[in-house]
Each structure stands twice: as structure tokens, then as C-alpha cells.
Enzyme design. Structure first.
Site, PDB file in Angstrom:
ATOM      1  N   GLU A 429       0.849  -1.184   0.000  1.00 27.85           N
ATOM      2  CA  GLU A 429       0.000   0.000   0.000  1.00 27.85           C
ATOM      3  C   GLU A 429       0.889   1.239   0.000  1.00 27.85           C
ATOM      4  OE1 GLU A 429      -3.067   0.547  -0.412  1.00 27.85           O
ATOM      5  OE2 GLU A 429      -3.443   2.532   0.435  1.00 27.85           O
ATOM      6  N   ASP A 502       1.380  -0.683   6.499  1.00 29.79           N
ATOM      7  CA  ASP A 502       1.870  -0.128   7.764  1.00 29.79           C
ATOM      8  C   ASP A 502       1.213  -0.799   8.964  1.00 29.79           C
ATOM      9  OD1 ASP A 502       3.505   1.581   6.448  1.00 29.79           O
ATOM     10  OD2 ASP A 502       2.070   3.246   6.441  1.00 29.79           O
ATOM     11  N   ASP A 504      -0.280   0.508  11.311  1.00 34.03           N
ATOM     12  CA  ASP A 504      -1.222   1.417  11.984  1.00 34.03           C
ATOM     13  C   ASP A 504      -2.670   1.111  11.570  1.00 34.03           C
ATOM     14  OD1 ASP A 504      -1.336   2.226   9.409  1.00 34.03           O
ATOM     15  OD2 ASP A 504      -0.413   4.185   9.724  1.00 34.03           O
ATOM     16  N   ASP A 506      -4.730   2.577   9.444  1.00 28.76           N
ATOM     17  CA  ASP A 506      -4.980   2.544   8.001  1.00 28.76           C
ATOM     18  C   ASP A 506      -4.442   1.261   7.385  1.00 28.76           C
ATOM     19  OD1 ASP A 506      -6.184   4.930   8.157  1.00 28.76           O
ATOM     20  OD2 ASP A 506      -4.491   6.114   7.390  1.00 28.76           O
TER      21      ASP A 506
END
Ligand code: 0RA
Length: 640
Positions: A429, A502, A504, A506
Site C-alpha cells: 500500500e 503499515d 497502523d 490505516d
């Protein structure tokens, strides 16, 4: 060892016992599938199966399973109790035979109707052989009998230890740490299977009690509705079109029952089939019979009432299964399990039994409920139209590709290796992380596909939308194996598909969306273990010239303690995203097969997976919030 055996009255069969036990302990995988967590949990199912059989025979209605503090399991049932009389052939009590002779399970009780049989059908003797200890207590004929075994071998003979007016069997066993990779039972895994068993065997009560923590955790599972409750449970976050339809039939000692419900707001099919309480994930004759019958019944009805016209195309199987949740459960005397994982029902007579019963009873239902029939058929016809639109979209994609003379997506940095079994693709991503990955990779066998554009929520979309989505289309073309009914594993261009996002919120969101997409449209990829999640480090810890990458807080603290470093004296860099790493760091920490950790996504239990995706991606917001709150803590567990 031999001395213990001598305390018993048999001698020639002790050789058989020792040889049998040795075979099981030498190759446990042959008997319980594996010695991983999956095999460990099988032990419980094997022991419990005998209690379920007793329930199916009509003599038992309560089963209690306790996870004890030492990770031993106690299984209690209120059946007739395992027979304790001297076994005519072996000359020792039947209960001892059951626990020491391989494959002695149900065959030793006389006329008992044995329909169950565990995934491998091996029973108590295998569990016994693989347990550090096993103790069985039989409540029968006014007495309490007891016998203990260690690693399968009796320590002492069967003794009467008390009086009782109850009947039943209590088995306690502790899995052998010499055999199993780990002996920690997972409460949630056991509950999922017990719930399934409670649905499949209506009226029985299964209790699970986890005594390992200070606070005891309990659950009671009992469903008067049986598989009707099962379907309603699976559809609890969806909007049904009608009350669940129930169909059952008997023939020559075989029994089939089916529950089915269409819902308004999803387009996927959720059909689960079972034979003798075992999930037949590879399908088989019962499933084929069901599918053939519903396709015929809906087409016949539509034709009879002119809902589809003479010249219209027929409804296909996939059209009549769209938005359908169904459970098919058969109980038969001698199930034949075939297929790669022995989860495909082979008995040919079952196909015609199921087909006949569904033809007859579903057509009557449609005749008697014209309003419901109309709504279901409308849904089927919409599905046929969407299928046609998807075909056009697909052809358009193909033609476009030919015109552009580039079959592969432009942003894909492919690898040079051509053997798919050696190739990996990183789905990344974000363009900046994609750039680092392209520079950092080993271009021989690692391909990189950066993602961009708007993602589609596949859980609430039809296949034609998937073909039109700018984010998903490059994935479909890069993997090269198609989607949905047309998916072909043999065409897959990479055998490792690694999602890299990632660590996190998102990143977690995109991971879930991609997993949902793979699960709904390329399920064999998940089933065959081709999908992985990259694990980028969370921290870089450095002091002087020494540096370490840590993948979580626990690791960070471990190294600090090991090195006797104080936090103040070292530099701790927390990576916020993949983009913060340079290509070399990304290679070293996340992509180099020799040093990286990647998590394999495993399909432990299709029903739970289905539930999770439906909750995560569904339209009802409340359950989703709840799920995210209760699961936010264990985001690391990526078994779906
Ligand atoms: C065969 C015959 C009989 C009982 C059982 C099997 C039995 C086995 C297990 C294993 C766990 N719980 C069980 N409960 C019952 C009874 C035969 C008779 O009483 O005539």
C-alpha cells in the site's frame, strides 16, 4: 513398563497394545493430522465424540468439558457409561480395551448406533497414547470404576472406587509435552467447535468451563432449533427475506436435514455441509444433490409461473445460491470420506436422497408461500443479470488488455523467475513504500505491486463491481488466476502473496479489505496457504554500533534486558510507516527470506472467518464496533 502390564490379566494382547501405542507415538500425525495446535485440539474432539455418539443413540443429553489449570481436559457425560465387563476376546474389561487397542472405539459396545467418528475416527486409544496421563471414571451398575493410564499404558487395573446412583463417563487427560509442540488449549477454538456440535445435535447441552485463570470462564451451548438456529446465528447481522426453511428426510437408515435462508443485503453464498458432525469442506454427494435440486426447483417454478420467459436464459446454480445461507447435515451409517483432506463425502446413495427430498419439499414450500418465492426469485434474476454484466466487464478488460498489448498492470515490477512455486509478490500500500520495496527486493524471485486508488468493499458488492475496481483489477491480472467461479489455482503466477502495509489503523484497514477480497473471490488461495502478511519492525534499537530491529514491545524490552541497556542510553526509533525505511533496511527487516518473519494466513474455521468478515465489512455498524473493540488487543493473531 512390562511389570505394569503384568498386573493385568491379559498377556498375548499386551504385545498388540505396546505395538499399537508405539505406532501412534511414533507417527502421531497419521492419527490426529498433526502435532500442532490443531492436532492438540483434535484430542478433545475425539474424546467428546464418544459422548456425542452416546447422545445420538439417545442415552445422553449433557456433556461438560473442563480445561483444568494444568491444561488437562476433563470430559464428562451422563450416558450409560463405557461397559466395564470382561471383553470376550481380550479377557480384560471393555473400558480398558477401548483405551488401549487401536480402532476399538465404537465396535466394542454391541449394537450401538455409531454415526459419529471424529475427523480421523481413531478414538480413545489414540488420545490415551498421546497423553502424559489419562484417567477414566465410569459410573455404572451402582458403582464408580476408575483406571489410570500413563502414555497409553495402564497403571493398575480397573478398580471400584465408590458407589453411585448415576451413570456416565468422566475422562481426564493431559496431552503429552513430548509429543505436542504446545499444550495450551484455546478457549475460543473449543467454543467454536462445541457451538457447531450443539447446533448439529439439537437438544444436547454442551458446557465448557475454563479453570485456568483466577476467574473461571464458562459457557453453555444448547439450541432447541438445531441447524435452524445455526443458520439464524450465521445470518444474525444480515437482513433475511424469510423465516428459515427446514427440510428433512430419512431413507435406509440415513438422515438428512437442511436449513436455508436468503438474505437481502449480501451477495455471497454461505453453504456449510456436514456428514456425521464433521465439516465436509470439500463438499461431496450431499452438497451436489442439494445444489442440483435447488437449481431445478427454482427454474421449474420460474417457468411454471412465467417469471422467466420461454426465451430467457435459465438461472444458473450460482444465481440461485446468491445471498443464501444454508446448512446441510447428514447422518449415515458408513460414511466414506474422500478428497485431499478426507472432508469430501463419497457415498453415492446420499446424492439421490438429498436431491429427492429437496425437490419435493422445497417445491411444496414455494407453492405454499408465493410471496416469499417471488422475492427469492427476484433476487436470483438480479443475480443472473449481474452475472451477464460481469461477463461483459470481463470481456472488456480482456479486450482492453489486448489493445494495450500489456497483460500485466503497468505498476507491477515483475520478477525474472518463471516457476510460480519460487515466486513471491509483495502487494504494497502506498507509492513511497512501493518504491523502497522495488529497490530493496531480490528481483529474481520477488515482484512488487504497489496499490493505489479507491478500494471497494467487496462484502457488499457483486462481482461485476470487482472487475471495474481500479485497485483490485491490477491484483487480479498480476496473479493471473481469475476470480470467483472461474478461479484457477494452476494459473497462479506467485505461490507467496505477501500483503505489506503499515502497522497502523490505516494499514490494518487495507489488510482487512484485501483479506476479505481474497477470501470471497479467491478462496483457494487462503485455503492452500498462499496468503501472507509481512511483518515490518516497529522499532530500531541502537547503542553505539550495535543495532537491533524489534517487531513488538515485548521484543524491545527483551533486548534491553538481555543487553543490560538503559532506555536513556540508546536510541529507539519507532517506525511510523514502511515509507520511513530505506530500501536496504526494508530488505533486511521485512523482505529477506533468511531474516524476515511473515505470518501465514490460515483458515482455521470457515464459519468463524465468515462471521468476522461479515461483521468487519457489513452494513450493521454496531456489531462492527463491538468486534473492533474486543479484538483490537490481539491484532497479531491473524488466523481468520
Ligand atoms: C458402547 C456401549 C455402551 C456404552 C458406550 C459404548 C459408551 C461409550 C462412551 C465413551 C464416552 N462416553 C461413553 N458412554 C457410553 C453401553 C452398552 C450398554 O449399556 O448396554
Amino acid at each position: 513398563m512390562i511389570e505394569n502390564i503384568k498386573t493385568n490379566s491379559y498377556d498375548e494382547s499386551n504385545i498388540q497394545v505396546l505395538e499399537g501405542l508405539e505406532a501412534v507415538r511414533k507417527r502421531p500425525g497419521m492419527y490426529i493430522g498433526s502435532t500442532s495446535s490443531r492436532g492438540l485440539h483434535h484430542l478433545v474432539y475425539e474424546i467428546m465424540d464418544n459422548s456425542i455418539d452416546e447422545a445420538l443413540a439417545g442415552y445422553c443429553d449433557e456433556i461438560e468439558v473442563i480445561i483444568n489449570k494444568d491444561n488437562s481436559i476433563t470430559n464428562i457425560d451422563n450416558g450409560r457409561g463405557i461397559p466395564v465387563g470382561i471383553h470376550p476376546k481380550m479377557g480384560i474389561p471393555t473400558v480398558e480395551v477401548v483405551h488401549t487397542i487401536l480402532h476399538a472405539g465404537g465396535k466394542f459396545g454391541g449394537e450401538g448406533y455409531k454415526v459419529s467418528g471424529g475427523l480421523h475416527g481413531v478414538g480413545a486409544s489414540v488420545v490415551n497414547a498421546l497423553s502424559e496421563y489419562l484417567e477414566v471414571e465410569v459410573y455404572r451398575d451402582g458403582n464408580i470404576y476408575s483406571q489410570r493410564f500413563e502414555r497409553g499404558i495402564p497403571v493398575g487395573s480397573l478398580k471400584v472406587i465408590g458407589k453411585t446412583d448415576k451413570t456416565g463417563t468422566i475422562t481426564t487427560f493431559k496431552p503429552d509435552e513430548e509429543i505436542f509442540e504446545e499444550i495450551e488449549f484455546e478457549y475460543d477454538t473449543l467454543v467454536a467447535r462445541f457451538r457447531e456440535l450443539a447446533f448439529l445435535n439439537k437438544g444436547i447441552t454442551i458446557r465448557i468451563i475454563d479453570k485456568r485463570k483466577d476467574e473461571i470462564v464458562k459457557k453453555e451451548l444448547h439450541y432447541e432449533g438445531g441447524i435452524i438456529s445455526f443458520v439464524e446465528y450465521m445470518d444474525r447481522n444480515k437482513e433475511p427475506i424469510h423465516n428459515t426453511i427446514f427440510i428433512e428426510g430419512f431413507k435406509d437408515g440415513s438422515y438428512v436435514e437442511i436449513a436455508m435462508q436468503y438474505n437481502k443485503d449480501t451477495y455471497v453464498e454461505n453453504i456449510y455441509s456436514f456428514a456425521n458432525n464433521i465439516a465436509t469442506t470439500e463438499g461431496g454427494t450431499h452438497l451436489t444433490g442439494f445444489k442440483t435440486a435447488i437449481t431445478k426447483v427454482f427454474n421449474d417454478y420460474a417457468k411454471k409461473y412465467n417469471i422467466i420467459k420461454e426465451n430467457d436464459k435459465k438461472l444458473l446454480g450460482e444465481d440461485v445460491r446468491e445471498g443464501l445461507t444454508s446448512v446441510i447435515s447428514v447422518k449415515i451409517n458408513e460414511p466414506q470420506f474422500e478428497g485431499q483432506t478426507k472432508t469430501k463425502l463419497g457415498n453415492s446413495e446420499i446424492r439421490s436422497l438429498v436431491e429427492g427430498v429437496v425437490n419435493e419439499k422445497l417445491s411444496s414450500f414455494l407453492e405454499e408461500n408465493p410471496n416469499i418465492s417471488k422475492q427469492i426469485l427476484e433476487k436470483c434474476i438480479n443475480s443472473a443479470r449481474a452475472r451477464e454484466a460481469a461477463r461483459k466487464a470481463r470481456e472488456l478488460t480482456r479486450r482492453k488488455n489486448v489493445l494495450e498489448s500489456a497483460t500485466l498492470p503497468g505498476k507491477l515490477a515483475d520478477c525474472s523467475e518463471r516457476d510460480p512455486s519460487l515466486c513471491e509478490i509483495y502487494i504494497v500500500e502506498g507509492d513511497s513504500a512501493g518504491g523502497s520495496a522495488k529497490q530493496g527486493r531480490d528481483r529474481k524471485f520477488q515482484a512488487i505491486l504497489p496499490l493505489w486508488g479507491k478500494m471497494l468493499n467487496v462484502e457488499r458488492s457483486r462481482i461485476d463491481k470487482v472487475y471495474g475496481n481500479e485497485k483490485l483489477l491490477p491484483i487480479i491480472t498480476a496473479l493471473g488466476a481469475g476470480i470467483g467461479e472461474e478461479f484457477e489455482s494452476e494459473k497462479l503466477r506467485y505461490h507467496k502473496i505477501i500483503i505489506m502495509a503499515d502497522a497502523d489503523v490505516d494499514g490494518s484497514h487495507i489488510r482487512t479489505l484485501l483479506l476479505t477480497f481474497f477470501y470471497r473471490y479467491m478462496k483457494p488461495l487462503v485455503e492452500k496457504g498462499h496468503i501472507y502478511i509481512a511483518q515490518p519492525p516497529l522499532y530500531k534499537l541502537a547503542k553505539g554500533k550495535e543495532e537491533y530491529y524489534c517487531y513488538n514491545d515485548k521484543e524491545l524490552n527483551k533486548i534491553l534486558i538481555q543487553k543490560e541497556w538503559k532506555k536513556e542510553e540508546c536510541s529507539i526509533q519507532r517506525y511510523k510507516g514502511l515509507g520511513e525505511m530505506n530500501p536496504e533496511q526494508l530488505w533486511n527487516t521485512t523482505m529477506n527470506p533468511e531474516t524476515r518473519t511473515i505470518l501465514k494466513v490460515e483458515l482455521e474455521d470457515a464459519i468463524t472467518a465468515d462471521e468476522i468478515f461479515n461483521i468487519l465489512m457489513g452494513e450493521k455498524v454496531e456489531p462492527r464496533k463491538e468486534f473492533i473493540q474486543t479484538h483490537a488487543k490481539n491484532v497479531k493473531n491473524l488466523d481468520i
